[in-house]
Design a protein around this motif. Structure first.
Motif: not given
Ligand code: 56B
Length: 345
Positions: A178-190
């Motif tokens: 996640y590129g070091g950011q859990f926000t990317n996981a939030i975005e990936q799961t919409a």
């Protein structure tokens, strides 16, 4: 998947109607409830508890759903807070001490804290002292000495070694996926609460809170679910904390909710189990007794939610959870909670 509901049927028998169960928790725990031999749900007491809560509200004692507690939680409104919350819940388990030993405590801003509040405040104190606990690179290689310094206080935080491993796992997986950011996981799961819980179960092994009962998997996912609830709480339901399907999370099967439900006679333990728990004996993690306690906790709260809904009072599992957990924060007079040494709750 479909939710199992309990309600009067045409032929007078209690039937189980189907509703949604996207995490597979209600279905898998229902199988345990139906077979349980050490723990029982008292339906009459569930109706009583629901009426008690409704009476309290009728008398204007609506429980103030606590706003997110900024005293002990790091919160800067950015993705750093999201990573910090992931670390918080990767380490959010098992704060009780050995029988007749004092709990681990820390001093923070002139207060002596224990349990969950001590964990949260220790992680906030560390950030205030300049440790970048939001930084995946830093977490990936964090040392035992640094974790010991973070949790310094009176006594030692239980399951210390596991906490070091879990902190490193957060850093490692965030970097790798996640590129070091859990926000990317939030975005990936919409921003879908259910999908984010399933992502945590898939990618972060320490969150894989799934037991085996008489050969069948039983899904609890307590820390995965509370991570989503905590991000929602910290961001007041906005920005990174804005999720869909949060109403389909279950309660978080920890060790305080069963203690409170037993106090309200909603959960009943067989005489042998009750004696062991009241004597503060360790219950084996993964044992039938432990799984039955957790599964009956989930279903007692689901049945309470359905009972309140039938009385025109819509409430989510997360709201029931918070109300019961806060009751458990003043549980000194209650009979002891069960003690299973585990990193899952
Ligand atoms: N079911 C449920 N279990 C929860 C929480 C919390 C704290 N969260 C809220 C708090 C502020 C924010 O508003 C968060 O939302 C901690 N725990 C669990 O309790 C246990 C710790 O208890 P004690 O030993 O007394 O500190 C341990 O298993 C811990 O994992 C919750 O909310 N629900």
């Amino acid at each position: 998947m479909s939710e199992l509901t309990y309600g009067p049927a045409e032929d007078g028998r209690d039937t189980i109607r189907q509703t949604s169960d996207p995490l597979g928790i209600l279905t898998s725990t229902r199988a345990v409830v139906d077979q349980a031999s050490h723990v029982r749900i008292n339906m009459e007491q569930i109706e009583q508890l629901g009426k008690h809560w409704l009476q309290e509200e009728a008398q204007g004692q609506k429980p103030l759903m606590p706003l997110w507690d900024e005293r002990y939680h790091f919160s800067d409104g950015t993705g750093r807070t999201v990573n910090w919350l992931l670390l918080l819940d990767a380490l959010n388990f098992c704060f009780w001490a050995e029988k007749d030993q004092p709990r681990w405590t820390i001093d923070y801003q002139g207060q002596t804290l224990n349990g969950y509040w001590a964990e949260a405040a220790a992680l906030k104190r560390a950030v205030e002292e300049g440790l970048p606990l939001w930084d995946a690179e830093y977490l990936h290689t964090i040392s035992e000495q640094t974790i010991a310094h973070i949790f310094r206080g009176s006594g030692t935080i239980p399951l210390f070694e596991q906490r070091v491993l879990n902190a490193r796992e957060v850093g490692h997986v965030l970097l790798e996926r996640y590129g070091g950011q859990f926000t990317n996981a939030i975005e990936q799961t919409a921003h879908d609460a259910i999908q984010l819980v399933l992502l945590l179960e898939r990618d972060f092994p320490s969150f894989r809170d799934v037991a085996v009962y008489r050969g069948q998997p039983v899904r609890f996912l307590k820390r995965a679910q509370i991570t989503v609830a905590d991000i929602n709480g910290s961001f007041h339901g906005q920005d990174w904390g804005n999720f869909t399907r949060q109403d389909q999370l279950t309660i978080f099967a920890d060790y305080k909710l069963p203690q409170v439900l037993r106090e309200y006679n909603v959960l009943e333990y067989d005489v042998h189990l009750a004696r062991r728990i009241d004597a503060k004996e360790l219950i084996q993690s993964g044992s039938e007794e432990e799984i039955e306690i957790r599964a009956c906790t989930i279903w007692a709260c689901e049945l309470l939610r359905q009972s309140l809904q039938r009385q025109e009072h819509a409430i989510t599992a997360a709201e029931i959870d918070m109300r019961l957990w806060l009751l458990g924060q003043s549980s000194e007079e209650m009979r002891p909670y069960h003690r299973a040494r585990t990193m899952y709750y």
